[in-house]
Scaffold this motif. Structure first.
Motif, PDB file in Angstrom:
ATOM      1  N   HIS A  39      16.722  17.618 -41.023  1.00  0.00           N
ATOM      2  CA  HIS A  39      17.380  17.554 -42.328  1.00  0.00           C
ATOM      3  C   HIS A  39      17.204  16.206 -43.031  1.00  0.00           C
ATOM      4  CE1 HIS A  39      19.110  21.228 -40.763  1.00  0.00           C
ATOM      5  NE2 HIS A  39      19.575  21.483 -41.981  1.00  0.00           N
ATOM      6  N   SER A  40      16.038  15.586 -42.870  1.00  0.00           N
ATOM      7  CA  SER A  40      15.824  14.276 -43.501  1.00  0.00           C
ATOM      8  C   SER A  40      15.924  14.349 -45.025  1.00  0.00           C
ATOM      9  CB  SER A  40      14.493  13.664 -43.072  1.00  0.00           C
ATOM     10  OG  SER A  40      13.416  14.507 -43.394  1.00  0.00           O
ATOM     11  N   ARG A  41      15.441  15.425 -45.614  1.00  0.00           N
ATOM     12  CA  ARG A  41      15.552  15.560 -47.080  1.00  0.00           C
ATOM     13  C   ARG A  41      17.018  15.641 -47.513  1.00  0.00           C
ATOM     14  NH1 ARG A  41      10.758  16.630 -49.799  1.00  0.00           N
ATOM     15  NH2 ARG A  41       9.037  17.191 -48.447  1.00  0.00           N
ATOM     16  N   HIS A  42      17.832  16.257 -46.673  1.00  0.00           N
ATOM     17  CA  HIS A  42      19.257  16.360 -46.980  1.00  0.00           C
ATOM     18  C   HIS A  42      19.933  14.988 -46.919  1.00  0.00           C
ATOM     19  CE1 HIS A  42      18.182  20.499 -45.891  1.00  0.00           C
ATOM     20  NE2 HIS A  42      19.127  20.841 -46.749  1.00  0.00           N
ATOM     21  N   VAL A  43      19.421  14.113 -46.049  1.00  0.00           N
ATOM     22  CA  VAL A  43      19.941  12.742 -46.010  1.00  0.00           C
ATOM     23  C   VAL A  43      19.688  12.075 -47.363  1.00  0.00           C
ATOM     24  CG1 VAL A  43      19.688  10.443 -44.947  1.00  0.00           C
ATOM     25  CG2 VAL A  43      19.718  12.504 -43.512  1.00  0.00           C
ATOM     26  N   GLY A  44      18.479  12.236 -47.874  1.00  0.00           N
ATOM     27  CA  GLY A  44      18.146  11.686 -49.185  1.00  0.00           C
ATOM     28  C   GLY A  44      19.057  12.239 -50.272  1.00  0.00           C
ATOM     29  N   GLN A  45      19.341  13.530 -50.204  1.00  0.00           N
ATOM     30  CA  GLN A  45      20.235  14.141 -51.186  1.00  0.00           C
ATOM     31  C   GLN A  45      21.651  13.572 -51.065  1.00  0.00           C
ATOM     32  OE1 GLN A  45      19.649  16.338 -53.780  1.00  0.00           O
ATOM     33  NE2 GLN A  45      17.538  15.816 -53.326  1.00  0.00           N
ATOM     34  N   ALA A  46      22.117  13.403 -49.834  1.00  0.00           N
ATOM     35  CA  ALA A  46      23.462  12.843 -49.628  1.00  0.00           C
ATOM     36  C   ALA A  46      23.549  11.454 -50.246  1.00  0.00           C
ATOM     37  CB  ALA A  46      23.792  12.787 -48.133  1.00  0.00           C
ATOM     38  N   LEU A  47      22.507  10.648 -50.055  1.00  0.00           N
ATOM     39  CA  LEU A  47      22.521   9.288 -50.603  1.00  0.00           C
ATOM     40  C   LEU A  47      22.355   9.306 -52.119  1.00  0.00           C
ATOM     41  CD1 LEU A  47      20.498   7.447 -47.832  1.00  0.00           C
ATOM     42  CD2 LEU A  47      22.976   7.461 -48.193  1.00  0.00           C
ATOM     43  N   LYS A  48      21.633  10.276 -52.618  1.00  0.00           N
ATOM     44  CA  LYS A  48      21.444  10.386 -54.070  1.00  0.00           C
ATOM     45  C   LYS A  48      22.776  10.664 -54.769  1.00  0.00           C
ATOM     46  CE  LYS A  48      18.851  13.076 -57.483  1.00  0.00           C
ATOM     47  NZ  LYS A  48      17.840  14.128 -57.654  1.00  0.00           N
ATOM     48  N   PHE A  49      23.637  11.404 -54.102  1.00  0.00           N
ATOM     49  CA  PHE A  49      24.902  11.808 -54.718  1.00  0.00           C
ATOM     50  C   PHE A  49      26.094  11.011 -54.199  1.00  0.00           C
ATOM     51  CE2 PHE A  49      22.223  15.634 -55.247  1.00  0.00           C
ATOM     52  CZ  PHE A  49      22.191  15.624 -56.631  1.00  0.00           C
ATOM     53  N   LEU A  50      25.837   9.766 -53.845  1.00  0.00           N
ATOM     54  CA  LEU A  50      26.923   8.895 -53.395  1.00  0.00           C
ATOM     55  C   LEU A  50      27.996   8.780 -54.471  1.00  0.00           C
ATOM     56  CD1 LEU A  50      25.339   5.756 -51.721  1.00  0.00           C
ATOM     57  CD2 LEU A  50      27.104   7.225 -50.802  1.00  0.00           C
ATOM     58  N   PRO A  51      29.250   8.886 -54.071  1.00  0.00           N
ATOM     59  CA  PRO A  51      30.303   8.664 -55.067  1.00  0.00           C
ATOM     60  C   PRO A  51      30.315   7.189 -55.486  1.00  0.00           C
ATOM     61  CG  PRO A  51      31.224   9.359 -52.927  1.00  0.00           C
ATOM     62  CD  PRO A  51      29.739   9.272 -52.775  1.00  0.00           C
ATOM     63  N   PRO A  52      30.646   6.905 -56.738  1.00  0.00           N
ATOM     64  CA  PRO A  52      30.665   5.510 -57.193  1.00  0.00           C
ATOM     65  C   PRO A  52      31.832   4.740 -56.559  1.00  0.00           C
ATOM     66  CG  PRO A  52      31.462   6.969 -58.917  1.00  0.00           C
ATOM     67  CD  PRO A  52      30.998   7.840 -57.792  1.00  0.00           C
ATOM     68  N   ASN A  53      31.607   3.458 -56.347  1.00  0.00           N
ATOM     69  CA  ASN A  53      32.648   2.543 -55.865  1.00  0.00           C
ATOM     70  C   ASN A  53      33.348   3.020 -54.595  1.00  0.00           C
ATOM     71  OD1 ASN A  53      32.164   0.923 -58.155  1.00  0.00           O
ATOM     72  ND2 ASN A  53      33.462   2.273 -59.354  1.00  0.00           N
ATOM     73  N   VAL A  54      32.584   3.613 -53.675  1.00  0.00           N
ATOM     74  CA  VAL A  54      33.172   4.078 -52.421  1.00  0.00           C
ATOM     75  C   VAL A  54      33.540   2.860 -51.567  1.00  0.00           C
ATOM     76  CG1 VAL A  54      31.012   4.335 -51.149  1.00  0.00           C
ATOM     77  CG2 VAL A  54      32.905   5.819 -50.629  1.00  0.00           C
ATOM     78  N   ASP A  55      34.661   2.964 -50.841  1.00  0.00           N
ATOM     79  CA  ASP A  55      35.131   1.855 -50.020  1.00  0.00           C
ATOM     80  C   ASP A  55      35.449   2.376 -48.629  1.00  0.00           C
ATOM     81  OD1 ASP A  55      35.887  -0.811 -49.604  1.00  0.00           O
ATOM     82  OD2 ASP A  55      37.993  -0.313 -49.913  1.00  0.00           O
ATOM     83  N   PRO A  56      34.857   1.834 -47.577  1.00  0.00           N
ATOM     84  CA  PRO A  56      33.917   0.709 -47.624  1.00  0.00           C
ATOM     85  C   PRO A  56      32.570   1.142 -48.199  1.00  0.00           C
ATOM     86  CG  PRO A  56      34.177   1.481 -45.357  1.00  0.00           C
ATOM     87  CD  PRO A  56      35.127   2.271 -46.208  1.00  0.00           C
ATOM     88  N   PRO A  57      31.823   0.166 -48.739  1.00  0.00           N
ATOM     89  CA  PRO A  57      30.536   0.483 -49.365  1.00  0.00           C
ATOM     90  C   PRO A  57      29.549   1.120 -48.381  1.00  0.00           C
ATOM     91  CG  PRO A  57      31.135  -1.822 -49.699  1.00  0.00           C
ATOM     92  CD  PRO A  57      32.128  -1.242 -48.760  1.00  0.00           C
TER      93      PRO A  57
END
Length: 128
Positions: A39-57
């Motif tokens: 699922h490497s492509r899914h990892v890329g998708q997860a990172l693409k849709f990171l929520p803004p200002n998530v804590d911890p970064p």
């Protein structure tokens, strides 16, 4: 093991947070550590849709292709340049190849713990 989309994204974010400063790993290695190695492509998708200002970064910039290249985000985007800049700011050397690809030496900067090593480090961290 099977994870739904939200569980998979959460697992990806948790793993990416553990990548040491000035080190990189691949989308495929993150997928392997989630227990879903195909699922490497899914990892890329997860990172693409990171929520803004998530804590911890979540240091998304430390995840690159298995060839050691920073993945293009397509024409007219600046994500690859922002990723390069963030890596350089941490002390990672990024070179530009003949074709314009931005590359990191995985032998020098790669972080590829085995699943057992990763799980052991997580257990130690939980017990601290």
């Amino acid at each position: 093991m099977s994870l739904d989309s939200a569980q998979f994204h959460a697992a990806v974010y948790d793993i990416v947070r553990t990548i040491p400063v000035a080190r990189v790993t691949s989308y495929g290695h993150i997928a392997k550590l989630t227990g879903m190695p195909n699922h490497s492509r899914h990892v890329g998708q997860a990172l693409k849709f990171l929520p803004p200002n998530v804590d911890p970064p979540i240091p998304w910039h430390r995840v690159i292709s298995s060839a050691g290249t920073i993945s293009s985000r397509g024409p007219g985007t600046d994500g690859a340049q922002r990723q390069r800049d963030a890596l350089v700011a941490e002390g990672v050397e990024v070179v530009t190849g003949r074709t314009g690809d931005m590359r990191v030496d995985l032998r020098e900067y790669g972080w590829f713990p085995s699943i057992d090593e990763f799980q052991a480090s997580q257990e130690l961290a939980e017990n601290d």
